[in-house]
Design a protein around this motif. Structure first.
Motif, PDB file in Angstrom:
ATOM      1  N   ALA A 108       0.851  -1.196   0.000  1.00  0.00           N
ATOM      2  CA  ALA A 108       0.000   0.000   0.000  1.00  0.00           C
ATOM      3  C   ALA A 108       0.880   1.237   0.000  1.00  0.00           C
ATOM      4  CB  ALA A 108      -0.926   0.006   1.217  1.00  0.00           C
ATOM      5  N   PHE A 109       0.281   2.362  -0.417  1.00  0.00           N
ATOM      6  CA  PHE A 109       0.990   3.637  -0.384  1.00  0.00           C
ATOM      7  C   PHE A 109       0.650   4.354   0.924  1.00  0.00           C
ATOM      8  CE2 PHE A 109       1.514   2.969  -4.907  1.00  0.00           C
ATOM      9  CZ  PHE A 109       2.759   3.536  -5.143  1.00  0.00           C
ATOM     10  N   LEU A 110       1.679   4.653   1.721  1.00  0.00           N
ATOM     11  CA  LEU A 110       1.529   5.405   2.958  1.00  0.00           C
ATOM     12  C   LEU A 110       2.533   6.538   2.959  1.00  0.00           C
ATOM     13  CD1 LEU A 110       1.086   2.677   5.736  1.00  0.00           C
ATOM     14  CD2 LEU A 110      -0.654   4.145   4.750  1.00  0.00           C
ATOM     15  N   ASP A 111       2.033   7.750   3.194  1.00  0.00           N
ATOM     16  CA  ASP A 111       2.903   8.935   3.232  1.00  0.00           C
ATOM     17  C   ASP A 111       3.730   9.061   1.962  1.00  0.00           C
ATOM     18  OD1 ASP A 111       1.994   9.468   5.829  1.00  0.00           O
ATOM     19  OD2 ASP A 111       3.516   8.152   6.699  1.00  0.00           O
ATOM     20  N   GLY A 112       3.098   8.744   0.827  1.00  0.00           N
ATOM     21  CA  GLY A 112       3.758   8.940  -0.458  1.00  0.00           C
ATOM     22  C   GLY A 112       4.732   7.865  -0.868  1.00  0.00           C
ATOM     23  N   GLN A 113       4.824   6.777  -0.110  1.00  0.00           N
ATOM     24  CA  GLN A 113       5.738   5.709  -0.481  1.00  0.00           C
ATOM     25  C   GLN A 113       5.063   4.355  -0.318  1.00  0.00           C
ATOM     26  OE1 GLN A 113       9.164   5.840   2.066  1.00  0.00           O
ATOM     27  NE2 GLN A 113       8.015   5.523   3.938  1.00  0.00           N
ATOM     28  N   GLU A 114       5.500   3.409  -1.129  1.00  0.00           N
ATOM     29  CA  GLU A 114       4.926   2.071  -1.080  1.00  0.00           C
ATOM     30  C   GLU A 114       5.596   1.268   0.028  1.00  0.00           C
ATOM     31  OE1 GLU A 114       3.521  -1.250  -4.346  1.00  0.00           O
ATOM     32  OE2 GLU A 114       5.484  -0.323  -4.575  1.00  0.00           O
ATOM     33  N   LYS A 115       4.806   0.604   0.826  1.00  0.00           N
ATOM     34  CA  LYS A 115       5.344  -0.201   1.905  1.00  0.00           C
ATOM     35  C   LYS A 115       4.428  -1.378   2.179  1.00  0.00           C
ATOM     36  CE  LYS A 115       5.192   1.155   6.123  1.00  0.00           C
ATOM     37  NZ  LYS A 115       5.318   1.871   7.393  1.00  0.00           N
ATOM     38  N   THR A 116       4.947  -2.344   2.912  1.00  0.00           N
ATOM     39  CA  THR A 116       4.169  -3.528   3.262  1.00  0.00           C
ATOM     40  C   THR A 116       3.349  -3.261   4.512  1.00  0.00           C
ATOM     41  OG1 THR A 116       5.872  -4.984   2.325  1.00  0.00           O
ATOM     42  CG2 THR A 116       4.296  -5.974   3.846  1.00  0.00           C
ATOM     43  N   VAL A 117       2.041  -3.508   4.420  1.00  0.00           N
ATOM     44  CA  VAL A 117       1.154  -3.419   5.573  1.00  0.00           C
ATOM     45  C   VAL A 117       0.440  -4.763   5.717  1.00  0.00           C
ATOM     46  CG1 VAL A 117       0.865  -0.919   5.489  1.00  0.00           C
ATOM     47  CG2 VAL A 117      -0.630  -2.358   4.123  1.00  0.00           C
ATOM     48  N   TYR A 118      -0.401  -4.883   6.734  1.00  0.00           N
ATOM     49  CA  TYR A 118      -0.881  -6.199   7.128  1.00  0.00           C
ATOM     50  C   TYR A 118      -2.390  -6.186   7.340  1.00  0.00           C
ATOM     51  CZ  TYR A 118       4.101  -6.254   7.818  1.00  0.00           C
ATOM     52  OH  TYR A 118       5.442  -6.118   7.603  1.00  0.00           O
ATOM     53  N   THR A 119      -3.016  -7.334   7.102  1.00  0.00           N
ATOM     54  CA  THR A 119      -4.466  -7.423   7.235  1.00  0.00           C
ATOM     55  C   THR A 119      -4.872  -8.848   7.600  1.00  0.00           C
ATOM     56  OG1 THR A 119      -6.587  -7.054   6.103  1.00  0.00           O
ATOM     57  CG2 THR A 119      -4.780  -7.929   4.777  1.00  0.00           C
ATOM     58  N   ARG A 120      -5.979  -8.950   8.325  1.00  0.00           N
ATOM     59  CA  ARG A 120      -6.594 -10.255   8.575  1.00  0.00           C
ATOM     60  C   ARG A 120      -7.724 -10.505   7.582  1.00  0.00           C
ATOM     61  NH1 ARG A 120      -4.923 -14.313  12.188  1.00  0.00           N
ATOM     62  NH2 ARG A 120      -7.121 -14.864  12.371  1.00  0.00           N
ATOM     63  N   ALA A 121      -8.171  -9.446   6.906  1.00  0.00           N
ATOM     64  CA  ALA A 121      -9.253  -9.595   5.939  1.00  0.00           C
ATOM     65  C   ALA A 121      -8.760 -10.412   4.755  1.00  0.00           C
ATOM     66  CB  ALA A 121      -9.740  -8.228   5.483  1.00  0.00           C
ATOM     67  N   GLY A 122      -9.542 -11.395   4.340  1.00  0.00           N
ATOM     68  CA  GLY A 122      -9.125 -12.255   3.243  1.00  0.00           C
ATOM     69  C   GLY A 122     -10.042 -12.191   2.045  1.00  0.00           C
ATOM     70  N   ASN A 123     -10.787 -11.099   1.896  1.00  0.00           N
ATOM     71  CA  ASN A 123     -11.691 -10.965   0.753  1.00  0.00           C
ATOM     72  C   ASN A 123     -10.901 -10.506  -0.479  1.00  0.00           C
ATOM     73  OD1 ASN A 123     -11.438  -8.606   2.410  1.00  0.00           O
ATOM     74  ND2 ASN A 123     -13.060  -7.608   1.217  1.00  0.00           N
ATOM     75  N   PHE A 124     -10.105 -11.428  -1.019  1.00  0.00           N
ATOM     76  CA  PHE A 124      -9.252 -11.130  -2.167  1.00  0.00           C
ATOM     77  C   PHE A 124      -9.997 -11.369  -3.481  1.00  0.00           C
ATOM     78  CE2 PHE A 124      -6.118 -11.922   1.185  1.00  0.00           C
ATOM     79  CZ  PHE A 124      -5.249 -10.861   0.984  1.00  0.00           C
ATOM     80  N   THR A 125      -9.457 -10.786  -4.534  1.00  0.00           N
ATOM     81  CA  THR A 125      -9.993 -10.964  -5.881  1.00  0.00           C
ATOM     82  C   THR A 125      -8.865 -10.722  -6.874  1.00  0.00           C
ATOM     83  OG1 THR A 125     -11.745 -10.285  -7.418  1.00  0.00           O
ATOM     84  CG2 THR A 125     -10.708  -8.548  -6.093  1.00  0.00           C
ATOM     85  N   LYS A 126      -9.165 -10.723  -8.175  1.00  0.00           N
ATOM     86  CA  LYS A 126      -8.172 -10.438  -9.205  1.00  0.00           C
ATOM     87  C   LYS A 126      -8.385  -9.028  -9.751  1.00  0.00           C
ATOM     88  CE  LYS A 126      -9.185 -13.692 -12.071  1.00  0.00           C
ATOM     89  NZ  LYS A 126      -9.145 -14.519 -13.300  1.00  0.00           N
ATOM     90  N   ASN A 127      -7.269  -8.383 -10.141  1.00  0.00           N
ATOM     91  CA  ASN A 127      -7.396  -7.121 -10.862  1.00  0.00           C
ATOM     92  C   ASN A 127      -7.266  -7.386 -12.364  1.00  0.00           C
ATOM     93  OD1 ASN A 127      -4.663  -7.487 -11.360  1.00  0.00           O
ATOM     94  ND2 ASN A 127      -3.977  -5.832 -10.010  1.00  0.00           N
ATOM     95  N   ALA A 128      -7.193  -6.322 -13.161  1.00  0.00           N
ATOM     96  CA  ALA A 128      -7.159  -6.472 -14.614  1.00  0.00           C
ATOM     97  C   ALA A 128      -5.907  -7.177 -15.101  1.00  0.00           C
ATOM     98  CB  ALA A 128      -7.269  -5.096 -15.275  1.00  0.00           C
ATOM     99  N   ASN A 129      -4.856  -7.172 -14.299  1.00  0.00           N
ATOM    100  CA  ASN A 129      -3.603  -7.832 -14.676  1.00  0.00           C
ATOM    101  C   ASN A 129      -3.514  -9.264 -14.159  1.00  0.00           C
ATOM    102  OD1 ASN A 129      -2.653  -5.414 -15.901  1.00  0.00           O
ATOM    103  ND2 ASN A 129      -2.006  -4.654 -13.881  1.00  0.00           N
ATOM    104  N   GLY A 130      -4.578  -9.729 -13.510  1.00  0.00           N
ATOM    105  CA  GLY A 130      -4.569 -11.078 -12.970  1.00  0.00           C
ATOM    106  C   GLY A 130      -3.909 -11.196 -11.614  1.00  0.00           C
TER     107      GLY A 130
END
Length: 269
Positions: A108-130
């Motif tokens: 995710a982008f936080l404070d203008g930079q991309e970094k790794t963040v964490y979640t317990r939510a598992g409602n994943f899907t595919k985007n246009a790039n697969g």
């Protein structure tokens, strides 16, 4: 002392107003995927000491007790509760639930930079790039990145996080990626940043990354979602308790005001 009672009771009302906001947030997220409820911890604040415990009396003996009056209460912290939520079988191939400890890693982008963040939510899907992305308002990408081939007609995710796909006409699954989970020594020290995401802090410690089922991480259940761990009955009880405590503090203010009014009226005699 009447004036001090006004300020003391005011600290109670301020702290309880804070707790009311936390309880309201818990209840409002009762349907949020994998939401973790919070509780408010209180602590008493400064004491005015009129007589120190243990002072010597006229017989040169220590007094068993002293005289102290508290000056109110304050919120010490809000504590996250990471108990496992109930599981809901959805039938969707990209839905995933963690059974046990651990978090999915997303970019995710936080404070203008991309970094790794964490979640317990598992409602994943595919985007246009697969790419496998989280189905929130940001559409953050799962880390490590996993791309589903365009010709895939079936997706299989094992409890250990191995992702395989089957192409049209094929009989066997081909591995396309490995899901990894992160766990923390102190998950309650994570920072909530919204969108079902957490960020690491000095309090949480660095992430311990491993394949599901290893190094203390839980396993992944495909086609399941973890539900919120909010107990509506308990939260409603807390709501009532908070309201009653707020009313008691307001009555303390009224009683102190009446005492001051009585003292003020003495000038008329």
């Amino acid at each position: 002392m009447g004036v001090q009672a006004l300020y003391t009771a005011a600290t109670g009302m301020k702290a309880l107003d804070y707790k009311l906001n936390v309880v309201a947030n818990n209840l409002s997220n009762i349907e949020t995927t994998a939401f973790k409820k919070s509780r408010v911890n209180f602590e008493d604040i400064l004491y005015r000491t009129l007589e120190e415990p243990g002072l010597k009396n006229a017989l040169d003996q220590p007094l068993p007790m002293g005289q102290q009056v508290g000056l109110g209460v304050q919120v010490s912290n809000t504590q996250l509760d990471f108990t496992q939520g109930s599981l809901d079988q959805t039938g969707q191939p990209f839905d995933m639930a963690i059974q046990g400890d651990g978090f999915f890693q997303v970019q995710a982008f936080l404070d203008g930079q991309e970094k790794t963040v964490y979640t317990r939510a598992g409602n994943f899907t595919k985007n246009a790039n697969g790419e496998i992305v989280l189905g929130n308002s940001l559409g953050v990408r799962l880390e490590p990145q996993i791309t589903i081939p365009q010709d895939a007609v079936e997706v299989q995710i094992s409890p250990t996080g191995l992702v395989g796909t089957r192409a049209l006409g094929a009989t066997e699954f081909q591995d396309v990626g490995q899901i990894q989970l992160a766990r923390f020594v102190n998950p309650t020290g994570l920072k909530q940043i919204g969108n079902n995401l957490f960020d690491q802090t000095d309090a949480s410690g660095p992430p311990i990354v491993a394949n599901p089922g290893q190094d203390g991480t839980g396993t992944v259940l495909q086609s399941n979602l973890e539900l919120s761990n909010v107990d509506p009955v308990r939260e409603l009880v807390e709501l009532i308790r908070t309201q009653r405590s707020f009313e008691l503090n307001s009555q303390s203010i009224q009683a102190a005001d009446q005492s001051l009014q009585t003292v003020n009226n003495l000038r008329r005699f």
